[in-house]
Design a protein around this motif. Structure first.
Motif, short mmCIF file in Angstrom:
data_model
loop_
_atom_site.label_atom_id
_atom_site.label_comp_id
_atom_site.label_asym_id
_atom_site.label_seq_id
_atom_site.Cartn_x
_atom_site.Cartn_y
_atom_site.Cartn_z
N TYR A 266 9.49 -1.14 12.07
CA TYR A 266 10.86 -0.88 11.66
C TYR A 266 11.16 0.62 11.50
N VAL A 267 10.19 1.38 11.03
CA VAL A 267 10.45 2.80 10.73
C VAL A 267 9.41 3.71 11.40
N GLY A 268 8.84 3.27 12.49
CA GLY A 268 7.96 4.12 13.29
C GLY A 268 6.79 4.69 12.51
N ASN A 269 6.61 6.01 12.60
CA ASN A 269 5.48 6.69 11.95
C ASN A 269 5.84 7.23 10.57
N TYR A 270 6.95 6.72 10.01
CA TYR A 270 7.34 7.20 8.68
C TYR A 270 6.27 6.97 7.62
N PRO A 271 5.57 5.82 7.61
CA PRO A 271 4.56 5.63 6.56
C PRO A 271 3.58 6.80 6.47
N ARG A 272 3.13 7.31 7.61
CA ARG A 272 2.18 8.43 7.60
C ARG A 272 2.89 9.76 7.37
N LYS A 273 3.99 9.99 8.09
CA LYS A 273 4.70 11.26 7.96
C LYS A 273 5.39 11.40 6.61
N GLY A 274 5.79 10.26 6.07
CA GLY A 274 6.41 10.30 4.74
C GLY A 274 5.46 10.79 3.68
N VAL A 275 4.18 10.44 3.83
CA VAL A 275 3.18 10.95 2.88
C VAL A 275 3.14 12.47 2.93
N GLY A 276 3.20 13.02 4.13
CA GLY A 276 3.19 14.48 4.28
C GLY A 276 4.39 15.13 3.62
N LEU A 277 5.58 14.54 3.79
CA LEU A 277 6.77 15.10 3.15
C LEU A 277 6.67 15.05 1.63
N LYS B 99 -5.84 17.34 -6.66
CA LYS B 99 -5.57 15.91 -6.71
C LYS B 99 -4.51 15.51 -5.68
N LEU B 100 -3.50 16.37 -5.51
CA LEU B 100 -2.49 16.10 -4.49
C LEU B 100 -3.10 16.10 -3.10
N ASP B 101 -4.04 17.02 -2.86
CA ASP B 101 -4.75 17.05 -1.57
C ASP B 101 -5.50 15.74 -1.33
N GLU B 102 -6.13 15.25 -2.39
CA GLU B 102 -6.90 14.00 -2.25
C GLU B 102 -5.98 12.80 -1.97
N ILE B 103 -4.85 12.75 -2.67
CA ILE B 103 -3.91 11.65 -2.44
C ILE B 103 -3.40 11.67 -1.01
N ARG B 104 -3.05 12.86 -0.54
CA ARG B 104 -2.54 12.96 0.83
C ARG B 104 -3.58 12.52 1.84
N ALA B 105 -4.81 13.01 1.70
CA ALA B 105 -5.86 12.67 2.65
C ALA B 105 -6.15 11.17 2.66
N TYR B 106 -6.19 10.57 1.48
CA TYR B 106 -6.53 9.15 1.39
C TYR B 106 -5.47 8.27 2.03
N THR C 69 -2.80 9.12 4.02
CA THR C 69 -2.45 9.41 5.40
C THR C 69 -3.36 8.64 6.35
N ALA C 70 -4.63 8.53 6.00
CA ALA C 70 -5.59 7.85 6.87
C ALA C 70 -5.37 6.34 6.88
N ARG C 71 -4.68 5.79 5.88
CA ARG C 71 -4.51 4.34 5.77
C ARG C 71 -3.35 3.81 6.61
N PHE C 72 -2.36 4.64 6.88
CA PHE C 72 -1.13 4.12 7.45
C PHE C 72 -1.05 4.30 8.96
N SER C 73 -0.35 3.38 9.59
CA SER C 73 -0.17 3.42 11.04
C SER C 73 1.29 3.19 11.38
N ALA D 257 0.84 -1.20 0.00
CA ALA D 257 0.00 0.00 0.00
C ALA D 257 0.88 1.25 0.00
N ARG D 258 1.95 1.24 0.79
CA ARG D 258 2.88 2.37 0.80
C ARG D 258 3.54 2.52 -0.57
N LEU D 259 3.87 1.40 -1.17
CA LEU D 259 4.47 1.40 -2.50
C LEU D 259 3.53 2.03 -3.52
N ILE D 260 2.27 1.63 -3.48
CA ILE D 260 1.30 2.14 -4.46
C ILE D 260 1.00 3.61 -4.21
#
Length: 597
Positions: A373-384, A356-363, A365-369, A315-318
Motif C-alpha cells: 500500500y505504501v511502498g518503501n515507507y516502512p523502511r524510509k519512514g524509520v529514517g525520517l 540509543k536512537l542509532d540502535e533503534i534505527r539500525a534494528y 530498518t533491517a526488519r521492514f520491507s 511491528a511498525r507500530l511498536i
C-alpha cells in the motif's frame, strides 16, 4: 359479579343506568390524552426536523423560534447551530447519582475507584444515526465510498491501520458517526474535494457533541485519532479527547488479556498504542508533557509482537512506540527551559540518547520491507523519524545561546560538535525530501507531523544561516540552494493539493522566508551577541471559530493552528509596528521576524 351498568339499584327499579364519570376520572383521562398527543407531536416534529435538515429547509426548523432572523449570514454556521441544538435535545446531561459496587470477581487489591459506579438512568438516548454525515446530506453515498477507499487503501497504512480490520461503508456507518465524519473529512482533504469544508464542519460539530456524551465507543476514539493525525488545526483538541475516552474505556488495561491471546483485547491494545503515538506527536514537539505515560502497556510493547495475532503493521507500530518512549526520556531529562545553558553534566546523557536512537534505527530498518500500500515507507519512514528525533535532541546544544555561561570552556568543543550534528540532521531531512521521489509521493498522505518537522528543519537551517553561521561550520551557499530546491519541490507537490492542506502553507511560508534571508558575505556580518528567543507555543483559541474567513492571516491560523511558525505576508509587512512579535516553531523554538530581513 357484574360490575358494568346497570347498577344493582337501577336494576331493581327497572331504570336505565349510565355511569357518570367523576371529576378525578375526567382529569386522569384528559392528562392521558395530552400525554399521548404530546408524544405524537414530538415524533412529528422530530421527523419534520430530519426532513428539513436533509432538504435544507431552515424555515421549517425555525418556525417556532422567537429570535429567528430573516437572513442567515453564514449557512455553515447556521447548519452548525441547528446540529448542536438537535443533538442537545436528543441527549440531556444530568448530574449523576452513584452507588457502591461489590464485584465478587475482584479481590481486595482492586482499583479504589472501581467500587463506586454511576447509577444509570435510562432516559432517551441520542440517536447517533441522526448525526450520520450521509443521512444529513453533507456527502452522497458515492462520495463517502470514494473517501473511504482513499483512506483505507492509502492513508490508513501510513499510521499502521487505525481502522484495524478492513470495513465496508455500511459497517463504518453503523460503528460511529464520528468515525465516518473523520474518514470523509480526511478523504476529502486528500482528494482535494470541494466537500472538504462541509465535512470538516460536520466533524467538528459531531466531535463537540460527543465531548460530554456518556455513550462513547472505541470507534469514536478511532475517529478522533484520524482527526488528530491529519487535521492540524484541531489535532491537540482531538487527541486530548481521544486520550480521555481511551482511558475511560480502559484500553490501557487490555494488554494483559492481549498477551493471553484474546483478539478483542489485541485490537484494543494496538489502538491504545496509536493513542500513545499520536499524543506524543502533539506533545513533545511542542514542549508539552504527554498525557499518556510509560505504563504497563508501553513496557510490554515488545512482548505484544510475540502474540499470535501480531502482523508487520504491528511491528511498525511498536517501532514508533520505541522512538517516542525514548523521546519521553529526553523530554523529562532536559525539560523545557530553553534558556538554560548546556552544562558538562548534560553532554553525556545527550550522547547516550543519540546512541540509543542509532540502535533503534539500525534494528527497525533491517526488519521492514516493501509494503503493497505504501511502498518503501516502512523502511524510509524509520529514517525520517530518526533524523527528526536527532534534530530534536541535538538542538538542545543551542539552549541558552547569548546568555552568560553559554559555551563555557569546559563544554565549548562538545557544543560545537552537537550543533554541527543538529545541522547535519536538519539538512538530511531536507535532502531526503528533495532527492527522493518516493518520499515526495508520501508527502501527499503522511500525517501533519511530517509537515511540521520539515518546516522546523527549514526554519532551523535558515536561522543558522542568518544568525549563527560564524559559530557553526556551514556552507551558506549550499544551504541556500538546498532550501531553494526544497521550495520548488514543495510547490510541485502542493500544486494539486487542497488549499487547506498544511503542506500548502509550509511551501508558501518556506518560499517567503527564503526570499527574506540575507546571506552573509565572505567575511560574515553577524551580531556580536547572537540571541535566539525561545518560548512555548500559545493555544489556538480560535479552534472552533469555523466562521472565520479562510484567507490571509485567518487562513494560516485556521489550518496551521498553534504551530504557525511561518507567519503571513501581512505579519511580515507590518513587523515594524510590532517589534516584539515572535514567530512560533515546533518544539518551542521562536525567532524574531527581523532575523529573516
Amino acid at each position: 359479579m357484574d360490575d358494568g351498568p346497570p347498577c344493582v339499584r337501577c336494576k331493581k327499579r327497572g331504570l336505565p343506568c349510565t355511569v357518570n364519570k367523576s371529576l378525578q376520572m375526567i382529569l386522569e383521562s384528559d392528562a392521558e390524552w395530552k400525554t399521548k398527543t404530546d408524544n405524537r407531536i414530538g415524533v412529528l416534529e422530530c421527523a419534520l426536523g430530519k426532513v428539513a435538515k436533509i432538504h435544507s429547509l431552515p424555515e421549517l426548523l425555525d418556525y417556532d423560534m422567537d429570535d429567528v432572523t430573516d437572513e442567515v449570514s453564514d449557512p455553515v454556521e447556521s447548519h452548525s447551530r441547528n446540529s448542536v441544538a438537535s443533538s442537545s435535545q436528543e441527549e440531556k446531561h444530568t448530574a449523576q447519582n452513584f452507588d457502591m459496587v461489590k464485584d465478587d470477581s475482584a479481590g481486595p487489591g482492586a482499583i479504589p475507584g472501581s467500587v463506586v459506579s454511576p447509577v444509570i438512568v435510562h432516559t432517551a438516548e441520542a440517536n447517533r444515526t441522526d448525526q450520520d454525515i450521509i443521512t444529513r446530506g453533507i456527502v452522497t453515498l458515492d462520495q463517502a465510498q470514494s473517501y473511504l477507499d482513499i483512506y483505507q487503501n492509502r492513508l490508513d497504512h501510513f499510521v499502521y491501520r487505525i481502522m484495524g480490520d478492513r470495513r465496508t461503508l455500511s459497517q463504518v456507518r453503523k460503528a460511529s458517526p464520528l468515525l465516518l465524519a473523520a474518514v470523509c473529512t480526511v478523504g476529502a482533504l486528500h482528494l482535494a474535494s470541494e466537500e472538504f469544508e462541509g465535512c470538516y464542519q460536520e466533524f467538528v460539530t459531531i466531535a463537540a457533541t460527543q465531548t460530554f456524551s456518556r455513550h462513547n465507543t472505541i470507534d469514536d476514539v478511532r475517529g478522533l485519532l484520524i482527526g488528530a493525525f491529519w487535521l492540524s488545526g484541531i489535532s491537540w483538541t482531538c487527541i486530548g479527547a481521544a486520550v480521555r475516552i481511551a482511558t475511560e474505556l480502559q484500553l490501557h488495561r487490555s494488554i494483559f488479556k492481549a498477551l493471553g491471546g484474546e483478539r478483542r483485547h489485541y485490537l484494543r491494545t494496538r489502538l491504545y498504542f496509536l493513542v500513545y503515538i499520536c499524543d506524543h506527536h502533539n506533545s513533545i514537539s511542542y514542549g508539552r508533557p504527554p498525557m499518556t505515560r510509560e505504563d504497563d502497556t508501553i513496557r510490554a510493547s515488545s512482548a505484544f509482537l510475540q502474540t499470535e495475532h501480531a502482523v508487520e503493521d504491528d511491528a511498525r507500530l511498536i517501532s514508533q512506540v520505541k522512538f517516542w518512549s525514548l523521546g519521553t526520556e529526553i523530554y523529562e531529562t532536559f525539560g523545557v527551559d530553553v534558556e538554560k545553558v548546556v552544562t558538562l553534566d548534560m553532554i553525556e546523557p545527550i550522547r547516550r540518547y543519540a546512541n540509543k536512537l542509532d540502535e533503534i534505527r539500525a534494528y527497525w530498518t533491517a526488519r521492514f520491507s516493501h509494503n503493497r500500500y505504501v511502498g518503501n515507507y516502512p523502511r524510509k519512514g524509520v529514517g525520517l523519524h530518526y533524523h527528526f528525533a536527532k534534530l530534536y535532541l541535538y538542538s538542545i546544544a543551542f539552549r541558552g545561546i547569548g546568555h552568560p555561561g553559554f559555551k563555557s570552556p569546559e563544554v565549548e568543543r562538545d557544543i560545537d560538535e552537537l550543533a554541527t550534528s543538529a545541522l547535519s540532521s536538519a539538512t538530511a531531512i531536507l535532502k531526503t525530501v528533495v532527492q527522493d521521489p518516493e518520499i515526495q509521493d508520501f508527502l501527499t498522505g503522511l500525517p501533519t507531523y511530517f509537515d511540521i518537522m520539515i518546516a522546523f528543519a527549514v526554519v532551523f537551517v535558515l536561522k543558522i544561516l542568518t544568525k549563527h553561521a560564524a559559530a557553526v561550520r556551514i556552507d551558506t551557499n549550499g544551504i541556500h540552494e538546498l532550501v531553494a530546491d526544497l521550495v520548488q519541490v514543495l510547490k510541485v507537490i502542493t500544486s494539486t493539493m487542497h488549499p487547506r492542506h498544511l503542506l500548502v502553507s509550509v511551501a508558501r511560508g518556506a518560499e517567503t522566508l527564503l526570499e527574506r534571508v540575507r546571506v552573509p558575505d565572505a567575511h560574515g556580518s553577524f551580531p556580536a551577541n547572537p540571541h535566539v528567543v525561545m518560548t512555548q507555543p500559545t493555544f489556538d483559541d480560535t479552534l472552533y471559530d469555523i466562521s472565520s474567513q479562510w484567507n490571509g492571516t485567518s487562513f494560516d491560523n485556521f489550518y496551521m493552528g498553534e504551530f504557525d511558525f511561518l507567519g503571513t505576508q501581512e505579519v511580515m509587512n507590518n513587523y515594524q509596528y510590532q517589534p516584539d512579535l515572535y514567530q512560533e516553531l515546533p518544539s518551542g523554538m521562536i525567532g524574531n521576524v527581523e532575523d529573516y530581513q
